[in-house]
Design a protein around this motif. Sequence first.
Motif, PDB file in Angstrom:
ATOM      1  N   TYR A 184      47.950  94.103 -10.027  1.00 25.79           N
ATOM      2  CA  TYR A 184      47.229  94.223  -8.866  1.00 25.79           C
ATOM      3  C   TYR A 184      48.106  93.455  -7.679  1.00 25.79           C
ATOM      4  N   MET A 185      48.524  92.385  -8.444  1.00 23.75           N
ATOM      5  CA  MET A 185      49.534  91.533  -7.270  1.00 23.75           C
ATOM      6  C   MET A 185      50.671  92.309  -7.055  1.00 23.75           C
ATOM      7  N   ARG A 186      51.243  92.983  -8.063  1.00 24.68           N
ATOM      8  CA  ARG A 186      52.577  93.693  -7.597  1.00 24.68           C
ATOM      9  C   ARG A 186      52.248  94.835  -6.701  1.00 24.68           C
ATOM     10  N   ARG A 187      51.198  95.540  -6.576  1.00 20.12           N
ATOM     11  CA  ARG A 187      50.636  96.365  -5.551  1.00 20.12           C
ATOM     12  C   ARG A 187      50.520  95.778  -4.378  1.00 20.12           C
ATOM     13  N   LYS A 188      49.847  94.775  -4.269  1.00 14.72           N
ATOM     14  CA  LYS A 188      49.665  93.968  -3.036  1.00 14.72           C
ATOM     15  C   LYS A 188      50.967  93.636  -2.344  1.00 14.72           C
ATOM     16  N   ALA A 189      51.946  92.934  -3.196  1.00 15.64           N
ATOM     17  CA  ALA A 189      53.258  92.539  -2.756  1.00 15.64           C
ATOM     18  C   ALA A 189      53.982  93.735  -2.268  1.00 15.64           C
ATOM     19  N   SER A 190      53.935  94.832  -2.816  1.00 17.22           N
ATOM     20  CA  SER A 190      54.566  96.038  -2.537  1.00 17.22           C
ATOM     21  C   SER A 190      54.127  96.626  -0.982  1.00 17.22           C
ATOM     22  N   ILE A 191      52.706  96.436  -0.821  1.00 16.40           N
ATOM     23  CA  ILE A 191      52.375  96.580   0.528  1.00 16.40           C
ATOM     24  C   ILE A 191      52.741  95.712   1.658  1.00 16.40           C
ATOM     25  N   VAL A 192      52.876  94.294   1.282  1.00 15.94           N
ATOM     26  CA  VAL A 192      53.175  93.458   2.218  1.00 15.94           C
ATOM     27  C   VAL A 192      54.678  93.509   2.345  1.00 15.94           C
ATOM     28  N   SER A 193      55.644  93.741   1.377  1.00 22.12           N
ATOM     29  CA  SER A 193      56.987  93.978   1.286  1.00 22.12           C
ATOM     30  C   SER A 193      57.335  95.043   2.422  1.00 22.12           C
ATOM     31  N   SER A 194      56.623  96.364   2.296  1.00 21.04           N
ATOM     32  CA  SER A 194      56.737  97.321   2.965  1.00 21.04           C
ATOM     33  C   SER A 194      56.380  97.270   4.684  1.00 21.04           C
ATOM     34  N   GLN A 195      55.185  96.482   4.766  1.00 22.11           N
ATOM     35  CA  GLN A 195      54.842  96.107   5.981  1.00 22.11           C
ATOM     36  C   GLN A 195      55.937  95.228   6.537  1.00 22.11           C
ATOM     37  N   SER A 196      56.374  94.210   5.984  1.00 28.48           N
ATOM     38  CA  SER A 196      57.337  93.100   6.594  1.00 28.48           C
ATOM     39  C   SER A 196      58.838  93.625   6.726  1.00 28.48           C
ATOM     40  N   GLY A 197      59.216  94.714   5.965  1.00 31.86           N
ATOM     41  CA  GLY A 197      60.548  95.164   6.206  1.00 31.86           C
ATOM     42  C   GLY A 197      61.350  94.283   5.363  1.00 31.86           C
ATOM     43  N   LEU A 198      60.983  93.692   4.341  1.00 29.89           N
ATOM     44  CA  LEU A 198      61.673  92.842   3.635  1.00 29.89           C
ATOM     45  C   LEU A 198      63.203  93.183   3.099  1.00 29.89           C
ATOM     46  N   LEU A 199      64.055  92.542   3.017  1.00 34.52           N
ATOM     47  CA  LEU A 199      65.323  92.872   2.644  1.00 34.52           C
ATOM     48  C   LEU A 199      65.471  92.646   0.803  1.00 34.52           C
ATOM     49  N   GLU A 200      66.298  93.465   0.176  1.00 34.85           N
ATOM     50  CA  GLU A 200      66.313  93.124  -1.236  1.00 34.85           C
ATOM     51  C   GLU A 200      67.016  91.590  -1.336  1.00 34.85           C
ATOM     52  N   PRO A 201      66.560  90.783  -2.109  1.00 35.39           N
ATOM     53  CA  PRO A 201      66.629  89.516  -2.475  1.00 35.39           C
ATOM     54  C   PRO A 201      68.243  89.132  -2.490  1.00 35.39           C
ATOM     55  N   SER A 202      69.033  90.184  -3.224  1.00 36.28           N
ATOM     56  CA  SER A 202      70.280  89.970  -3.434  1.00 36.28           C
ATOM     57  C   SER A 202      71.234  90.054  -2.131  1.00 36.28           C
ATOM     58  N   THR A 203      70.539  91.062  -1.069  1.00 28.86           N
ATOM     59  CA  THR A 203      71.145  91.336  -0.007  1.00 28.86           C
ATOM     60  C   THR A 203      70.874  90.083   1.041  1.00 28.86           C
ATOM     61  N   ASN A 204      69.837  89.767   1.070  1.00 24.29           N
ATOM     62  CA  ASN A 204      69.347  88.820   2.071  1.00 24.29           C
ATOM     63  C   ASN A 204      70.005  87.511   1.739  1.00 24.29           C
ATOM     64  N   SER A 205      70.132  87.225   0.437  1.00 19.44           N
ATOM     65  CA  SER A 205      70.832  85.749   0.121  1.00 19.44           C
ATOM     66  C   SER A 205      72.316  85.953   0.231  1.00 19.44           C
ATOM     67  N   SER A 206      72.807  87.096   0.153  1.00 20.17           N
ATOM     68  CA  SER A 206      74.534  87.167   0.326  1.00 20.17           C
ATOM     69  C   SER A 206      74.946  87.196   1.745  1.00 20.17           C
ATOM     70  N   SER A 207      73.766  87.675   2.750  1.00 19.87           N
ATOM     71  CA  SER A 207      74.429  87.812   3.959  1.00 19.87           C
ATOM     72  C   SER A 207      74.183  86.554   4.626  1.00 19.87           C
ATOM     73  N   SER A 208      73.270  85.905   4.370  1.00 16.27           N
ATOM     74  CA  SER A 208      73.150  84.629   5.056  1.00 16.27           C
ATOM     75  C   SER A 208      74.299  83.548   4.670  1.00 16.27           C
ATOM     76  N   SER A 209      74.605  83.623   3.165  1.00 15.32           N
ATOM     77  CA  SER A 209      75.559  82.615   2.871  1.00 15.32           C
ATOM     78  C   SER A 209      76.877  82.950   3.575  1.00 15.32           C
ATOM     79  N   SER A 210      76.986  84.291   3.622  1.00 14.73           N
ATOM     80  CA  SER A 210      78.246  84.564   4.194  1.00 14.73           C
ATOM     81  C   SER A 210      78.889  84.206   5.662  1.00 14.73           C
ATOM     82  N   THR A 211      77.361  84.321   6.229  1.00 12.16           N
ATOM     83  CA  THR A 211      77.677  84.072   7.913  1.00 12.16           C
ATOM     84  C   THR A 211      77.145  82.663   8.349  1.00 12.16           C
ATOM     85  N   LYS A 212      76.461  82.004   7.557  1.00 12.25           N
ATOM     86  CA  LYS A 212      76.057  80.669   7.841  1.00 12.25           C
ATOM     87  C   LYS A 212      76.596  79.526   6.870  1.00 12.25           C
ATOM     88  N   SER A 213      76.966  78.189   7.434  1.00 12.32           N
ATOM     89  CA  SER A 213      77.577  77.311   6.740  1.00 12.32           C
ATOM     90  C   SER A 213      76.698  76.043   6.680  1.00 12.32           C
TER      91      SER A 213
END
Length: 412
Positions: free
Chosen positions: A108-137
């Motif tokens: 049930y919590m997975r389904r709730k998280a899926s709804i929130v994720s789609s509404q927020s337009g969250l990036l995949e964790p690996s994409t998010n972390s790699s982009s921030s680490s490569s562009t910021k110091s």
Amino acid sequence: MAAAFAALVSLQNNLRLIHNHPNYTFEVEQFESLWDIVSFLIDFMKSYDNSHGARRETAEALEMRIACAAQVAKDVIEAHMVHQIRCGKKRSSRFLLDLQKATQGMDYMRRKASIVSSQSGLLEPSTNSSSSSSTKSTPLLTSSMVGFDDILLQLLHLLIRGPLSRRVIPIQGMGGIAKTTLALNAFQHPCVVQHFDVCLWATISQGYSIHKILAQLLSCVRGSTSGTVDEMRERLYKSLFGLRYLIVLDDMWNLKAWYDMNVKSLFPDTNNGSRVVVTTRNANVSNHLGDYCVAMGFLDEVNSWHLFCQNAFAKQQGCPPELEETAKKIVARCKGLPLAIIVVGGHLRKSPTALAYWENVAQSILYSTQIDDQCLNVVSLSYRYLPAHLKPCFLLLGAFPEDEKIYVQDIL
């Protein structure tokens, strides 16, 4: 998000232990279903915790529900593990029923998280972390004294000029006002290093130990830090006798620490211009210790903005025009407190440059008429915006004494 993330990781570790156990009793489909749910929620927590669309109230409510669901599943599995060890039984119908309910709660919590994720337009964790680490110091800690040049010159004058008798110079101001930074800038200043024969530094703190204070001071003169307090006192006194010394006693909370140290018998006065600097937030301490108190005040609007830009942006980049209005709102809510400005600026330096994210940070700095509450509110951002996997580690550090070295092997 620390509680939910820690509960999920703990549950995942239990699943891994059971899966690798020779008497593994889960059905394959049952195990894989729960494993996939837990893995999804862990990835979701990593991305949601760093998303600019996550409102604080919504995030805390979601965290509580995920943490409760994960804890229920964890309790069911651990109870089964204990039952199996004690009774030698593979599984029971009660366990299967409880596990089914726990898995349904997690799903049930997975389904709730899926709804929130789609509404927020969250990036995949690996994409998010790699982009921030490569562009910021990550910005290095700095001892910059933006807006305090005149006070630094005043302190340098008190240290190098004046009477030859030993002088005690208190630096007084509220927490986060840059007392230690001022003392450090003077301590490392070329004129000071050249003027004094030896410079010593010790951190006192609220829960001080005379033995540890003496050990810090003796280590600065490469003296032995073993023995009783009286032996260490005598050793330090002899090491300093005849030398023009500068001693910084950082973060003294009350006069009791001063009297317990018995400074007059600890630091010799040989009429050669030695100095003792004491940083304190207690006005009673500063008034008692010397007539040459250096009082620290708040930064004005211009210097607050300059300090923020120094910590939030690269030197040549400066503040993007589309962020300037929100950035100045953030700076204003820091109320001229250097620590608050540095903390929020350092966080934004390695954060997304989306306007919505910066607006969310500005809203997170709640207005307060009490400067201490305002400072705590801003400093809490350094925890609130930590990645989910670092929050449990950060909380663990609270078990260690203040102002002491923490060794990696002690927290692994």
